[in-house]
Design a protein around this motif. Structure first.
Motif, PDB file in Angstrom:
ATOM      1  N   UNK A  89       0.832  -1.196   0.000  1.00  0.00           N
ATOM      2  CA  UNK A  89       0.000   0.000   0.000  1.00  0.00           C
ATOM      3  C   UNK A  89       0.864   1.242   0.000  1.00  0.00           C
ATOM      4  N   UNK A  90       0.337   2.341  -0.568  1.00  0.00           N
ATOM      5  CA  UNK A  90       1.110   3.579  -0.609  1.00  0.00           C
ATOM      6  C   UNK A  90       0.783   4.526   0.541  1.00  0.00           C
ATOM      7  N   UNK A  91      -0.095   4.098   1.459  1.00  0.00           N
ATOM      8  CA  UNK A  91      -0.420   4.908   2.633  1.00  0.00           C
ATOM      9  C   UNK A  91       0.571   4.576   3.752  1.00  0.00           C
ATOM     10  N   UNK A  92       1.494   5.472   3.994  1.00  0.00           N
ATOM     11  CA  UNK A  92       2.500   5.221   5.020  1.00  0.00           C
ATOM     12  C   UNK A  92       1.870   5.149   6.409  1.00  0.00           C
ATOM     13  N   UNK A  93       0.800   5.896   6.631  1.00  0.00           N
ATOM     14  CA  UNK A  93       0.131   5.881   7.928  1.00  0.00           C
ATOM     15  C   UNK A  93      -0.477   4.512   8.200  1.00  0.00           C
ATOM     16  N   UNK A  94      -1.236   3.973   7.242  1.00  0.00           N
ATOM     17  CA  UNK A  94      -1.916   2.693   7.454  1.00  0.00           C
ATOM     18  C   UNK A  94      -0.908   1.556   7.600  1.00  0.00           C
ATOM     19  N   UNK A  95       0.088   1.512   6.734  1.00  0.00           N
ATOM     20  CA  UNK A  95       1.077   0.423   6.776  1.00  0.00           C
ATOM     21  C   UNK A  95       1.855   0.450   8.079  1.00  0.00           C
ATOM     22  N   UNK A  96       2.304   1.622   8.495  1.00  0.00           N
ATOM     23  CA  UNK A  96       3.101   1.702   9.726  1.00  0.00           C
ATOM     24  C   UNK A  96       2.264   1.434  10.977  1.00  0.00           C
ATOM     25  N   UNK A  97       0.975   1.755  10.938  1.00  0.00           N
ATOM     26  CA  UNK A  97       0.111   1.409  12.071  1.00  0.00           C
ATOM     27  C   UNK A  97      -0.064  -0.099  12.182  1.00  0.00           C
ATOM     28  N   UNK A  98      -0.186  -0.771  11.060  1.00  0.00           N
ATOM     29  CA  UNK A  98      -0.385  -2.215  11.087  1.00  0.00           C
ATOM     30  C   UNK A  98       0.891  -2.960  11.459  1.00  0.00           C
ATOM     31  N   UNK A  99       2.057  -2.403  11.130  1.00  0.00           N
ATOM     32  CA  UNK A  99       3.319  -3.048  11.506  1.00  0.00           C
ATOM     33  C   UNK A  99       3.764  -2.682  12.920  1.00  0.00           C
ATOM     34  N   UNK A 100       3.054  -1.753  13.574  1.00  0.00           N
ATOM     35  CA  UNK A 100       3.383  -1.397  14.943  1.00  0.00           C
ATOM     36  C   UNK A 100       4.352  -0.253  15.078  1.00  0.00           C
ATOM     37  N   UNK A 101       4.788   0.351  13.965  1.00  0.00           N
ATOM     38  CA  UNK A 101       5.722   1.464  14.057  1.00  0.00           C
ATOM     39  C   UNK A 101       5.018   2.755  14.481  1.00  0.00           C
ATOM     40  N   UNK A 102       3.757   2.923  14.085  1.00  0.00           N
ATOM     41  CA  UNK A 102       2.962   4.072  14.499  1.00  0.00           C
ATOM     42  C   UNK A 102       1.851   3.587  15.430  1.00  0.00           C
ATOM     43  N   UNK A 103       1.480   4.432  16.365  1.00  0.00           N
ATOM     44  CA  UNK A 103       0.334   4.153  17.227  1.00  0.00           C
ATOM     45  C   UNK A 103      -0.916   4.807  16.639  1.00  0.00           C
ATOM     46  N   UNK A 104      -2.020   4.105  16.702  1.00  0.00           N
ATOM     47  CA  UNK A 104      -3.289   4.628  16.191  1.00  0.00           C
ATOM     48  C   UNK A 104      -3.992   5.372  17.323  1.00  0.00           C
ATOM     49  N   UNK A 105      -3.992   6.693  17.255  1.00  0.00           N
ATOM     50  CA  UNK A 105      -4.598   7.525  18.302  1.00  0.00           C
ATOM     51  C   UNK A 105      -5.844   8.265  17.814  1.00  0.00           C
ATOM     52  N   UNK A 106      -6.144   8.193  16.522  1.00  0.00           N
ATOM     53  CA  UNK A 106      -7.288   8.910  15.978  1.00  0.00           C
ATOM     54  C   UNK A 106      -8.583   8.167  16.303  1.00  0.00           C
ATOM     55  N   UNK A 107      -9.560   8.902  16.788  1.00  0.00           N
ATOM     56  CA  UNK A 107     -10.859   8.282  17.090  1.00  0.00           C
ATOM     57  C   UNK A 107     -11.569   7.825  15.822  1.00  0.00           C
ATOM     58  N   UNK A 108     -11.284   8.467  14.694  1.00  0.00           N
ATOM     59  CA  UNK A 108     -11.930   8.092  13.445  1.00  0.00           C
ATOM     60  C   UNK A 108     -11.336   6.825  12.836  1.00  0.00           C
ATOM     61  N   UNK A 109     -10.135   6.445  13.288  1.00  0.00           N
ATOM     62  CA  UNK A 109      -9.450   5.299  12.684  1.00  0.00           C
ATOM     63  C   UNK A 109      -9.299   4.118  13.620  1.00  0.00           C
ATOM     64  N   UNK A 110      -9.560   4.297  14.906  1.00  0.00           N
ATOM     65  CA  UNK A 110      -9.254   3.234  15.870  1.00  0.00           C
ATOM     66  C   UNK A 110     -10.059   1.969  15.577  1.00  0.00           C
ATOM     67  N   UNK A 111     -11.347   2.114  15.213  1.00  0.00           N
ATOM     68  CA  UNK A 111     -12.152   0.935  14.927  1.00  0.00           C
ATOM     69  C   UNK A 111     -11.723   0.271  13.613  1.00  0.00           C
ATOM     70  N   UNK A 112     -11.325   1.098  12.649  1.00  0.00           N
ATOM     71  CA  UNK A 112     -10.788   0.535  11.413  1.00  0.00           C
ATOM     72  C   UNK A 112      -9.494  -0.241  11.711  1.00  0.00           C
ATOM     73  N   UNK A 113      -8.658   0.323  12.567  1.00  0.00           N
ATOM     74  CA  UNK A 113      -7.386  -0.322  12.915  1.00  0.00           C
ATOM     75  C   UNK A 113      -7.624  -1.681  13.576  1.00  0.00           C
ATOM     76  N   UNK A 114      -8.564  -1.740  14.516  1.00  0.00           N
ATOM     77  CA  UNK A 114      -8.858  -3.001  15.204  1.00  0.00           C
ATOM     78  C   UNK A 114      -9.438  -4.023  14.228  1.00  0.00           C
ATOM     79  N   UNK A 115     -10.340  -3.571  13.350  1.00  0.00           N
ATOM     80  CA  UNK A 115     -10.929  -4.487  12.371  1.00  0.00           C
ATOM     81  C   UNK A 115      -9.883  -5.029  11.404  1.00  0.00           C
ATOM     82  N   UNK A 116      -8.958  -4.165  10.982  1.00  0.00           N
ATOM     83  CA  UNK A 116      -7.897  -4.611  10.072  1.00  0.00           C
ATOM     84  C   UNK A 116      -7.007  -5.649  10.738  1.00  0.00           C
ATOM     85  N   UNK A 117      -6.703  -5.455  12.026  1.00  0.00           N
ATOM     86  CA  UNK A 117      -5.899  -6.445  12.744  1.00  0.00           C
ATOM     87  C   UNK A 117      -6.646  -7.765  12.879  1.00  0.00           C
ATOM     88  N   UNK A 118      -7.943  -7.689  13.143  1.00  0.00           N
ATOM     89  CA  UNK A 118      -8.727  -8.923  13.292  1.00  0.00           C
ATOM     90  C   UNK A 118      -8.805  -9.695  11.974  1.00  0.00           C
TER      91      UNK A 118
END
Length: 450
Positions: free
Chosen positions: A271-300
């Protein structure tokens, strides 16, 4: 880790301090632990673990392998948070009497097998990019009959997810070559590994994803490639408002759902989204309320695969998924329809050629036969027409679009569709001289002079 173990570790590190840049700054978080008294509690925290910079789970590894006449060596590396290549493990060994008779390609295969036995706990959960002078994976998997030592190594390596990358990194390969020429003694025996299910093919799926967010519509694009090389393109219009990052997550989750329907188990996600890729690899922390549920669903959804890795790529390498997302966000689908079929057919001949007519040469059909010197006013225009994607001045790029080359001559496209010949400076002098001498008759208006 205890205080005594830390002291022993730092003693070994200090022995190599002259070979490590800014060692004092790198181990600075660990030094306060050495000053603790016996009555004080020794606590090993996250900041101390971060100083050791362990490998990131789920992020692709790079395995550089090399084989010389009498030894073999490898280097396992991984990109750190700043996308700089960092060594994880390196080792080499000498070849025994039997192995000295191996062919060069067999020595490289032996190096790959040797690395897999030593680094199984590193390589098994992630995609490993094999970087060498020869495509070992293709060589081992295209054997007509699997037997002998090559067959044994192929069966043992079938549980790993390998991807061949042509040798480009001089730095990593130089380290591997150095280790091969300076091997460690006393490690000539081979280790046996447990052999699992063998699949004589590329055993992982590839997925590209991208999202698009405009003022009017929102879209998600997914491109999936099977281990056999088949490709599928998907475009989804999101019938709800979302940000661009939310559209990226939507595309990722949709791609996971499609892969599960295709019974995929091992996946490499680009993917070309550095934010999404780095959040999924654990390099970035997901602190946005608009993305936290997306982040959890993507991990699941990622946990549903036996093995999955995420890697960031530039937009140029994710162009196909980006085009799918742009199409989805740009097409108007009526509310009564749930989807729309867009047929894309390939035509090999122009419409005029099918009717026996000649086509007009466009500005992209350029030949090198237009002779222009650098002092000629036409030189920047011809240079642009020859290579529009090159480096050109702004004052040249926009006017040059009104020109084309036809029959080895430069023409300017007029507003009425006529082509105006663009002569050189010397030809202009000849034309002006002949015009004033009356060769062309009396002076005419500009339209008639064409």
């Amino acid at each position: 880790m205890t205080k005594k173990e830390l002291q022993s570790f730092l003693d070994k590190v200090n022995f190599l301090r002259r070979f490590v840049s800014n060692l004092a700054g790198k181990i600075w978080p660990l030094t306060p632990l050495l000053k603790l008294k016996d009555t004080e509690r020794f606590v090993w925290g996250a900041e101390h673990q971060a100083a050791l910079m362990p490998p990131k789970r789920g992020k692709p590894f790079r395995l550089y392998i090399s084989a010389s006449e009498g030894s073999i060596g490898y280097l396992l590396a991984q990109n750190n948070e700043s996308e700089r290549e960092q060594a994880v493990h390196y080792l080499s060994r000498t070849l025994n009497v039997v192995e000295l008779n191996y062919s060069p390609i067999e020595k490289l295969c032996l190096t790959l097998y040797f690395a897999a036995t030593k680094l199984r706990h590193y390589m098994l959960p992630s995609v490993v990019q094999i970087i060498s002078k020869t495509d070992l994976i293709k060589y081992m998997l295209t054997r007509p009959i699997i037997r002998g030592r090559i067959g044994k190594w192929t069966m043992a390596l079938s549980e790993f997810t390998f991807q061949y990358v042509a040798q480009k990194s001089v730095k990593g390969q130089a380290l591997a070559d150095f280790l091969a020429h300076h091997p460690a003694q006393g490690q000539e025996e081979e280790l046996e590994v447990e052999i699992g299910m063998a699949r004589m093919e590329k055993n992982y799926w590839t997925m590209y994803f991208d999202g698009s967010s405009t003022e009017a519509r929102f879209g998600a694009g997914v491109v999936i490639q099977s281990p056999q090389g088949q490709r599928w393109q998907f475009a989804f219009q999101l019938d709800f408002k979302c940000t661009n990052n939310q559209a990226e997550y939507e595309a990722l989750i949709i791609g996971h759902e499609i892969l599960k329907e295709m019974k995929a188990t091992r996946v490499l996600v680009y993917g070309d989204s550095q934010l999404v890729i780095n959040q999924l690899t654990g390099e970035y922390q997901c602190t946005s309320e608009n993305l936290i549920m997306y982040y959890v669903t993507a991990l699941n959804t990622s946990d549903e695969f036996s093995r999955i890795s995420f890697e960031h790529v530039p937009r140029a390498k994710n162009r196909e998924a980006n085009e799918m997302a742009q199409v989805a966000s740009g097409v108007n689908i009526p509310d009564s329809d749930h989807d729309r079929v867009i047929r894309i057919k390939r035509r090999t001949l122009p419409a005029l050629a099918e009717r026996g007519m000649t086509t007009q040469v466009s500005s992209f059909e350029i030949t090198d036969e237009v002779n222009t010197a650098e002092t000629d006013w036409r030189y920047p225009v011809v240079k642009y027409l020859h290579d529009p994607s090159g480096s050109h001045e702004r004052t040249t790029r926009f006017p040059a679009r009104c020109y084309l080359i036809y029959h080895n001559e430069l023409y300017r496209k007029g507003l009425d569709g006529l082509l105006l010949l663009c002569p050189s400076a010397e030809d202009i002098k000849v034309i002006m001289t002949e015009s004033h001498e009356g060769i062309c008759g009396t002076h005419q208006s500009g339209v008639k002079m064409r």
